[in-house]
Motif scaffolding. Sequence first.
Motif, mmCIF file in Angstrom:
data_model
loop_
_atom_site.group_PDB
_atom_site.id
_atom_site.type_symbol
_atom_site.label_atom_id
_atom_site.label_comp_id
_atom_site.label_asym_id
_atom_site.label_seq_id
_atom_site.Cartn_x
_atom_site.Cartn_y
_atom_site.Cartn_z
ATOM 1 N N ALA A 128 39.228 80.302 60.400
ATOM 2 C CA ALA A 128 39.108 79.425 61.561
ATOM 3 C C ALA A 128 38.128 78.289 61.269
ATOM 4 O O ALA A 128 38.395 77.127 61.578
ATOM 5 N N LEU A 129 36.986 78.636 60.665
ATOM 6 C CA LEU A 129 36.001 77.587 60.391
ATOM 7 C C LEU A 129 36.511 76.631 59.323
ATOM 8 O O LEU A 129 36.328 75.412 59.431
ATOM 9 N N GLY A 130 37.173 77.161 58.293
ATOM 10 C CA GLY A 130 37.711 76.286 57.246
ATOM 11 C C GLY A 130 38.691 75.288 57.827
ATOM 12 O O GLY A 130 38.638 74.087 57.539
ATOM 13 N N GLN A 131 39.581 75.777 58.679
ATOM 14 C CA GLN A 131 40.574 74.880 59.269
ATOM 15 C C GLN A 131 39.884 73.834 60.149
ATOM 16 O O GLN A 131 40.271 72.665 60.155
ATOM 17 N N ALA A 132 38.851 74.250 60.865
ATOM 18 C CA ALA A 132 38.121 73.318 61.725
ATOM 19 C C ALA A 132 37.405 72.270 60.883
ATOM 20 O O ALA A 132 37.490 71.063 61.157
ATOM 21 N N GLN A 133 36.710 72.715 59.851
ATOM 22 C CA GLN A 133 35.952 71.770 59.023
ATOM 23 C C GLN A 133 36.882 70.809 58.303
ATOM 24 O O GLN A 133 36.580 69.629 58.137
ATOM 25 N N ALA A 159 33.237 76.730 64.594
ATOM 26 C CA ALA A 159 34.634 76.324 64.752
ATOM 27 C C ALA A 159 34.897 75.901 66.199
ATOM 28 O O ALA A 159 35.578 74.907 66.465
ATOM 29 N N ALA A 160 34.351 76.653 67.132
ATOM 30 C CA ALA A 160 34.563 76.331 68.548
ATOM 31 C C ALA A 160 33.918 74.985 68.882
ATOM 32 O O ALA A 160 34.498 74.169 69.607
ATOM 33 N N GLU A 161 32.729 74.752 68.353
ATOM 34 C CA GLU A 161 32.052 73.489 68.668
ATOM 35 C C GLU A 161 32.805 72.307 68.054
ATOM 36 O O GLU A 161 32.948 71.254 68.682
ATOM 37 N N ILE A 162 33.325 72.489 66.849
ATOM 38 C CA ILE A 162 34.155 71.428 66.254
ATOM 39 C C ILE A 162 35.383 71.186 67.129
ATOM 40 O O ILE A 162 35.747 70.039 67.404
ATOM 41 N N ALA A 163 36.021 72.271 67.585
ATOM 42 C CA ALA A 163 37.211 72.120 68.432
ATOM 43 C C ALA A 163 36.886 71.294 69.675
ATOM 44 O O ALA A 163 37.628 70.390 70.054
ATOM 45 N N ALA A 206 30.712 66.534 64.863
ATOM 46 C CA ALA A 206 31.732 67.226 64.064
ATOM 47 C C ALA A 206 31.495 66.993 62.572
ATOM 48 O O ALA A 206 31.655 67.909 61.754
ATOM 49 N N ARG A 207 31.093 65.768 62.218
ATOM 50 C CA ARG A 207 30.862 65.481 60.795
ATOM 51 C C ARG A 207 29.706 66.297 60.246
ATOM 52 O O ARG A 207 29.689 66.632 59.064
#
Lengths: 299, 299, 383, 383
Positions: free
Chosen positions: B238-243, B173-177, B275-276
């Motif tokens: 958190a990860l779901g929202q990021a993805q 999640a942090a890396e996606i952010a 991110a993808r």
Amino acid sequence: MNFELNDDQRALLDAVEQVVQHHLARTPAPARVECVPELDRDLEQGGYFEAVTTEGLGPVAAAAMVIALARLPFCTELGASALLAPRLGLPRVCAVLGEDRHTPARFLAQAACAVAIEADGVFAAALAPGDAREVESLWAYPMGELVAPEALPWRRLDADPKACLDLWRVALAAEIAGCLSAALTSVVQHVSDRRQFGRPLGSLQAVQHRLAHSAVAVEGVRWLALAAAAGSVPAALALGQAQQAVRPVAYDLHQFMGAMGLTLEHPLHRWTYRARRLQSELGAADRQFQLAAGQAWPA
Amino acid sequence: MNFELNDDQRALLDAVEQVVQHHLARTPAPARVECVPELDRDLEQGGYFEAVTTEGLGPVAAAAMVIALARLPFCTELGASALLAPRLGLPRVCAVLGEDRHTPARFLAQAACAVAIEADGVFAAALAPGDAREVESLWAYPMGELVAPEALPWRRLDADPKACLDLWRVALAAEIAGCLSAALTSVVQHVSDRRQFGRPLGSLQAVQHRLAHSAVAVEGVRWLALAAAAGSVPAALALGQAQQAVRPVAYDLHQFMGAMGLTLEHPLHRWTYRARRLQSELGAADRQFQLAAGQAWPA
Amino acid sequence: MDFSWTEEQTALRERVRDLLARELPPDWERLSRHGPGSPAQTAFSLNFCPKLAEAGLLVPHWPVEHGGSGAPPWHHFIIGEELWAAGEPRGAQYMNVNFIGQTIMRFGSVAQQRRYLPPMAAGQAIWCQGFSEPSAGSDLAALRTRAERRGQDYVINGSKIWTSYAGLAQTCFLLARTGGAGRQGICIFLVPMDTPGITVRGIPSLIGEGDIHEVFFDEVVVPADALLGEEGQAWPIIGWALSHERVGIARYAFSRRVLDGMVRQLQSQGRFDDPLIRARAGQALAAIEAARLLVYRVIDQRARGLPPMADANVARTAVIAADHLVSDFGMHFLPDTYCSDAFPLHLSHHERAIAAGIAAGAAEVQLNLVAQDFLKLPREARA
Amino acid sequence: MDFSWTEEQTALRERVRDLLARELPPDWERLSRHGPGSPAQTAFSLNFCPKLAEAGLLVPHWPVEHGGSGAPPWHHFIIGEELWAAGEPRGAQYMNVNFIGQTIMRFGSVAQQRRYLPPMAAGQAIWCQGFSEPSAGSDLAALRTRAERRGQDYVINGSKIWTSYAGLAQTCFLLARTGGAGRQGICIFLVPMDTPGITVRGIPSLIGEGDIHEVFFDEVVVPADALLGEEGQAWPIIGWALSHERVGIARYAFSRRVLDGMVRQLQSQGRFDDPLIRARAGQALAAIEAARLLVYRVIDQRARGLPPMADANVARTAVIAADHLVSDFGMHFLPDTYCSDAFPLHLSHHERAIAAGIAAGAAEVQLNLVAQDFLKLPREARA
């Protein structure tokens, strides 16, 4: 491929358009639901609901008629009357039940008969006064529920439940198309007239782009409903696309209508809350998509 | 509730920011992936990856560091290095395997060890040259696969798979952010400079509104990742929202970068294709949401 | 960085919950269904707010001289979070304690403070906010209601629309114009609603009883001391007031409560094992949590004494999204619960959700502000 | 209203499929992966298109005097649908038969027609389209490349960017300016790419080999008869050409083919029973079907001889949405198929999808046109 109505279809739709224009002259009351007996009378006396079983007209014309009539802010049973009841030999108003025979259904308190399309058959029961009662709701339809469904004289109809469900899906998709289309037209009118920050709201690019997305969605839903009526596209796909369109389109239209759209004085809510009810019938969009996927890609 | 970094965290992040600024001065090559050994060296020598196990720093600081470093257009293993490997006592670079030990994973060809977080335990294997091979891909990460996973010296670690998965979710999640945030910054810059139809692209309302939506999404993802690192929000949420944010944000950013974003000469693709890739790890957003729903509303 | 609550904050939250458990009647959900501007909820608030005041939970964040205890912003916010989640038993009075009171404290005369603050602090004041006009919605600076100085008085002519709570309000926080067009020349007047010349028409609406009105001002005479601040200088005061209004409401907390109820309903029907329903429930929950954190960040900034920033617009946008996700979740999977009075919370939540992005600064205005003030994108060229 | 095919149309489709089955090599998917502008696919097209021409399937919709058979628009469209679904074995030559040829037929001189149409009809012509410039993308009227009349010649200076297929093209359909700013004064030149002064730089890209280039024009001298139409009067011709370009490509047909392959892959992994995956697959299919119908409506209008309408912009928007849904479906559920060359179609489909809403009139420009020409919303006030 021919996207034009044939002469018979055109004549029907022209006549329907006259009925629509006649009733559009009426000022809506500030109410969530408004049924106008004169509209029902016009439609029944004109024989419009025979289209689906008439040579040269058929389901495509019937679906086009539902789309046209759903544009009215007044409430009348369209889908079952236009596509299902004539095929099943049932009287108008015919209310189609939901998941089970106990849940509220549209027009049940006004209906002459109830139909349940279930996995193992299609069942109908004539309704007498007192068999169903009106239920209050947010939806811009008269909602009703059966008082004692098990006590009704149900009879099995000689009809294929799958074929009936597909006709019903076409009816729902067509009604969503008409509701969203009318709602979009009313908002396009509003934002063209209304000025904010020194210019028409509808000249703002963000408004334009979101309304353009709505237009693309509505056009897709409309043609899918018609092609599904013709049997050229799976009905579940047409209904899924229609049900999926409701949420984003209704959201944007209400945003752009602003506070006016929160009143009962503007009819926007009548179209959007009808569409919002229809978006969950038969299990909502993802159920249709799952079904369509199963048909398109069998194991 | 305190949204400010503490002094230790601030000192760490200031130092990390210096590393970021130093490497931002480098001009990216026109390639899908670019690893810069000097960046890895700076990070390892600076001891940054010890933050997660350091008193006064911990997972929140480690997650904040991942967010900051993911803003670089250069590729280095961040998530496992910052959050997982130090806790498990594993060397850098540590590649975390996907659904099974055969599927391609990020950094596998560069890794000193591979970790498999599985339902019945956490397993690690040291990797020798030739144990993994590089795989071509669309993703802006070096991808690799194990040549013969069954032949590796796997050992079971003394670690709870659920806790490890949650740390890994925070890392992703942090890396996606970080990726989305850097991508957004680069597009904001582009549309502020680029003129079309006689004005800056970024002054067009439709562009503004869509970038504003991206900003809201990215801010939400960032704070959810930090709160999840602190254990205050479920990591799956958190990860779901990021993805979930990746698809619409990446779409809009590429639209507004235009043809420039289709070239390898602008680094936008590096952030969006990282991110993808991350959007589908651990089963994509809906899997996280299902899991979070199960935690929030047990039967 | 710390995302947990202090012991004191947790204790405060418990106190509010205890008070709610004691004071809310068994039929509270049905009662609150009618909306904060309804006669039923207004009457209830005039009974409930004095009890809150007595417990020190109505205006703890106000200074001692105005009846508060100088509590930090988090204190007030936690109370508001619990009350909004409960369906806002303060009714329209939430406006007083969130921003009208503070605006009068900061910009009003001593006489105005003496007159208006004590009833607010006692939980006995009902206000309405006379901002929007038929041709000035999100574009507030286009308002046309005129105030003309005549001797010691101002005479007000014009009309307001969408005015919440106007039907039962005692006082109106009114915007009117003494000068020319635009942001200059706008004034704030504190106007008793029983002043001759004021008429109120309730507008039948989708969003609850007594929630929107038209208010007409026909030669309404108010004394010059009804003016808040200097003549024509209200624009920055309005900005200050709105920045406090707009993060005052913990909508996500109500959304969470309603989502919990929806999931319980689905569980009782045996439908919560459906992976699609679970995914959508988790998605709505994630949106709520994102909104909660983004709102907390704004409260945190306020608690530090930082000036209002565009972070508040980011938060509002996230809150609106969460409201709609929860409302859409219910409409999709529990459509029949919108057909009876067995689930009044679903109806009232939906009404608040659809109004959330339209009232008090449309969602699109928030997006403009996020773009221009948060992302610093170039302002649009104006024709 | 009739959504079925005539027997003749069905037979035509079968003929195209038979030809493809015969003529496409076993490694065609890998070959087509490189993109229509790649050396491999360009070379293939110079072999394949003559066979199409021989079978009467390259330019059947052209009039007999130019090598066609005057077939109706549906005829050409069905051929294009099948070929695009197959990965476009015509390579860059699809542009010739979709719009460049027709534009020359309609607006070109007899000499231009004699020179350029026969090679197109024979499947031997590679063109590129010199439209975009660094400061004129979607805003085509801002182009700066200048053409100056010197005696019997024009001298061209400037540069083009994002030019597809320029690396291997024989001829450029070039826009340049003789007059002042704006839509006036723009000309079309048909320029052999081997004219001295032209240099081409390939731009390394995400979307396949040879797909985007910069083209520099440094004192490029062309004879006056390279001008298509009247000097400075090109704007309406461009509009006509683009309206034919933009519905010529049946992208949804390729999306359908790729989606079918993705589902087969998921079925073989035993994952297609997952209700979430099924729902997303059905959703992508619905988007494809909506796009297909909306495109067919435009072809139907063209077949009736109606002028181009905004319906084409509606269709394009739907097509872009379907492309992205399919690409996102693959990226979500089959991410590892983008990691090897075992699924070259996934990669090439993704590349075409991400370019679909950017090249040849950005998705946002389509939305402007839908808003203004389809919905008739008021045009934006310009600064």
